[in-house]
Scaffold this active site. Structure first.
Site, PDB file in Angstrom:
ATOM      1  N   PRO A   2      93.403  28.488 -25.636  1.00 55.03           N
ATOM      2  CA  PRO A   2      94.112  27.234 -25.393  1.00 55.03           C
ATOM      3  C   PRO A   2      94.298  26.440 -26.685  1.00 55.03           C
ATOM      4  O   PRO A   2      93.401  26.369 -27.524  1.00 55.03           O
ATOM      5  CB  PRO A   2      93.182  26.497 -24.423  1.00 55.03           C
ATOM      6  CG  PRO A   2      92.404  27.591 -23.754  1.00 55.03           C
ATOM      7  CD  PRO A   2      92.213  28.640 -24.797  1.00 55.03           C
ATOM      8  N   GLU A   3      95.488  25.869 -26.836  1.00 55.37           N
ATOM      9  CA  GLU A   3      95.812  25.100 -28.033  1.00 55.37           C
ATOM     10  C   GLU A   3      95.904  23.621 -27.678  1.00 55.37           C
ATOM     11  O   GLU A   3      95.547  23.217 -26.569  1.00 55.37           O
ATOM     12  CB  GLU A   3      97.107  25.651 -28.632  1.00 55.37           C
ATOM     13  CG  GLU A   3      97.019  27.150 -28.941  1.00 55.37           C
ATOM     14  CD  GLU A   3      98.306  27.746 -29.485  1.00 55.37           C
ATOM     15  OE1 GLU A   3      99.117  27.011 -30.072  1.00 55.37           O
ATOM     16  OE2 GLU A   3      98.510  28.966 -29.304  1.00 55.37           O
ATOM     17  N   LYS A  60      91.101  20.527 -30.776  1.00 52.45           N
ATOM     18  CA  LYS A  60      90.946  21.324 -29.558  1.00 52.45           C
ATOM     19  C   LYS A  60      89.620  21.033 -28.856  1.00 52.45           C
ATOM     20  O   LYS A  60      89.235  21.770 -27.935  1.00 52.45           O
ATOM     21  CB  LYS A  60      91.041  22.815 -29.906  1.00 52.45           C
ATOM     22  CG  LYS A  60      92.366  23.232 -30.536  1.00 52.45           C
ATOM     23  CD  LYS A  60      92.354  24.718 -30.861  1.00 52.45           C
ATOM     24  CE  LYS A  60      93.601  25.139 -31.619  1.00 52.45           C
ATOM     25  NZ  LYS A  60      93.599  26.567 -31.960  1.00 52.45           N
ATOM     26  N   HIS A  94      80.389  33.651 -14.078  1.00 52.25           N
ATOM     27  CA  HIS A  94      81.085  33.147 -15.258  1.00 52.25           C
ATOM     28  C   HIS A  94      80.962  31.626 -15.416  1.00 52.25           C
ATOM     29  O   HIS A  94      81.508  31.065 -16.358  1.00 52.25           O
ATOM     30  CB  HIS A  94      82.555  33.553 -15.207  1.00 52.25           C
ATOM     31  CG  HIS A  94      82.765  35.029 -15.111  1.00 52.25           C
ATOM     32  ND1 HIS A  94      82.204  35.920 -15.997  1.00 52.25           N
ATOM     33  CD2 HIS A  94      83.444  35.780 -14.194  1.00 52.25           C
ATOM     34  CE1 HIS A  94      82.546  37.156 -15.667  1.00 52.25           C
ATOM     35  NE2 HIS A  94      83.291  37.092 -14.571  1.00 52.25           N
ATOM     36  N   ARG A 113      84.417  35.163 -21.319  1.00 52.08           N
ATOM     37  CA  ARG A 113      83.980  35.782 -22.578  1.00 52.08           C
ATOM     38  C   ARG A 113      82.721  35.134 -23.152  1.00 52.08           C
ATOM     39  O   ARG A 113      82.123  35.667 -24.082  1.00 52.08           O
ATOM     40  CB  ARG A 113      85.120  35.689 -23.614  1.00 52.08           C
ATOM     41  CG  ARG A 113      86.392  36.425 -23.225  1.00 52.08           C
ATOM     42  CD  ARG A 113      86.244  37.936 -23.293  1.00 52.08           C
ATOM     43  NE  ARG A 113      85.981  38.410 -24.629  1.00 52.08           N
ATOM     44  CZ  ARG A 113      86.927  38.655 -25.547  1.00 52.08           C
ATOM     45  NH1 ARG A 113      88.205  38.446 -25.247  1.00 52.08           N
ATOM     46  NH2 ARG A 113      86.604  39.100 -26.738  1.00 52.08           N
ATOM     47  N   ARG A 265      96.942  38.368 -36.590  1.00 48.54           N
ATOM     48  CA  ARG A 265      97.442  37.677 -35.401  1.00 48.54           C
ATOM     49  C   ARG A 265      98.845  38.170 -35.050  1.00 48.54           C
ATOM     50  O   ARG A 265      99.727  38.261 -35.913  1.00 48.54           O
ATOM     51  CB  ARG A 265      97.496  36.157 -35.626  1.00 48.54           C
ATOM     52  CG  ARG A 265      96.189  35.528 -36.092  1.00 48.54           C
ATOM     53  CD  ARG A 265      95.074  35.713 -35.075  1.00 48.54           C
ATOM     54  NE  ARG A 265      95.373  35.086 -33.801  1.00 48.54           N
ATOM     55  CZ  ARG A 265      95.132  33.804 -33.520  1.00 48.54           C
ATOM     56  NH1 ARG A 265      94.610  32.998 -34.447  1.00 48.54           N
ATOM     57  NH2 ARG A 265      95.404  33.305 -32.336  1.00 48.54           N
TER      58      ARG A 265
END
Length: 275
Positions: A2-3, A60, A94, A113, A265
């Site tokens: 997410p940005e 962020k 999670h 993750r 990237r």
């Protein structure tokens, strides 16, 4: 990952759901999740009873304001915040942290993750220490103009795409929006920082502001790791001009969009429009 627009969207939604709620209990299921010199029992003892007085964003990072303390949350690659009513809460392997709040609400940090992080710090000093002291100004700040970017990047022999992703130079831009900003600015992502002139840096600054504001308006861009809340996707993916469009025709010139790697990237651009 997410940005800035995605994180801003999450912050705005959390404000509507949990602002003013009191923390009644918390369970943390991963020791390394909380950074700094505090263990889980100490964290729980100190945070229980506090009220969520504000929710802000720096780069962020999501900042939960808890009177004289702040909880700094970074989503990293796959982190998500979910708000449940007590009746519809579900357990998940999670969920790294689960906060029981007043009014039968439950706030859960969900991260497949397990790269997300918490920092629990003093309100008065958190902006002067890691991780916030390393965060640069973001494109939405009026100080970030062509001159600002040129001063930060003009001596660098790194690719401009890589420079835009460096959060110590300019905050909040990630892979998706770097591609979109460079396309709008007609700048090749392989161009080096020391090859750009002031007019190009000005284009980058202006387009970064426009694109990020529009992305926030649309709730961000849906990617594998991002939903602003359960089942709610960002709509900016419908506006993407180059990112994820490899092999498709450029909307401006009709040439094929190309995908390459820039510093590892995945990078999308139009070889005819971006030079």
């Amino acid at each position: 990952m997410p940005e800035l627009p995605e994180v801003e969207t999450v912050v705005r939604i959390l404000r509507t759901k949990i602002l003013g709620e009191q923390i009644l209990d918390v369970k943390v299921y991963l020791n390394k999740f909380i950074k700094g010199n505090i263990d889980i029992p100490e964290f729980r003892k100190d945070i229980v009873g506090r009220t969520i007085a504000g929710i802000e964003r720096i780069g962020k990072n999501i900042i939960f304001e808890l009177q004289d303390k702040v909880l700094i949350s970074h989503l990293r690659m796959t982190g998500k915040w979910f708000v449940f009513n007590k009746a519809n809460f579900f357990e998940s392997p999670h969920h790294l942290a689960v906060f029981t709040l007043s009014h039968d609400k439950i706030l859960a940090f969900h991260d497949v993750r397990k790269f997300g992080t918490f920092h629990y710090q003093d309100q008065e000093t958190y902006k002067t220490i890691d991780p916030i002291n390393k965060v640069a100004l973001e494109p939405l700040d009026s100080k970030v103009n062509g001159e600002y970017l040129q001063a930060k990047m003009q001596k660098s022999a790194r690719h401009i795409k890589t420079l835009l992703l460096d959060q110590t130079l300019v905050a909040g831009i990630g892979n998706i929006y770097a591609d979109e900003i460079l396309f709008a600015s007609k700048i090749n992502p392989l161009k080096l920082g020391n090859q750009l002139d002031l007019s190009e840096y000005t284009q980058i600054a202006q387009n970064a502001t426009l694109i990020l504001k529009k992305a926030i308006e649309y709730g961000g861009t849906t990617i594998n790791s991002y939903q602003s809340e359960q089942g709610v996707d960002g709509r900016f993916q419908r506006e993407l001009q180059v990112h994820t469009r490899a092999g498709q025709n450029c909307y401006l010139c009709g040439s094929k969009i190309v995908k390459i790697k820039v510093n590892g990237r995945g990078t999308y651009y139009c070889p005819k429009c971006q030079f």
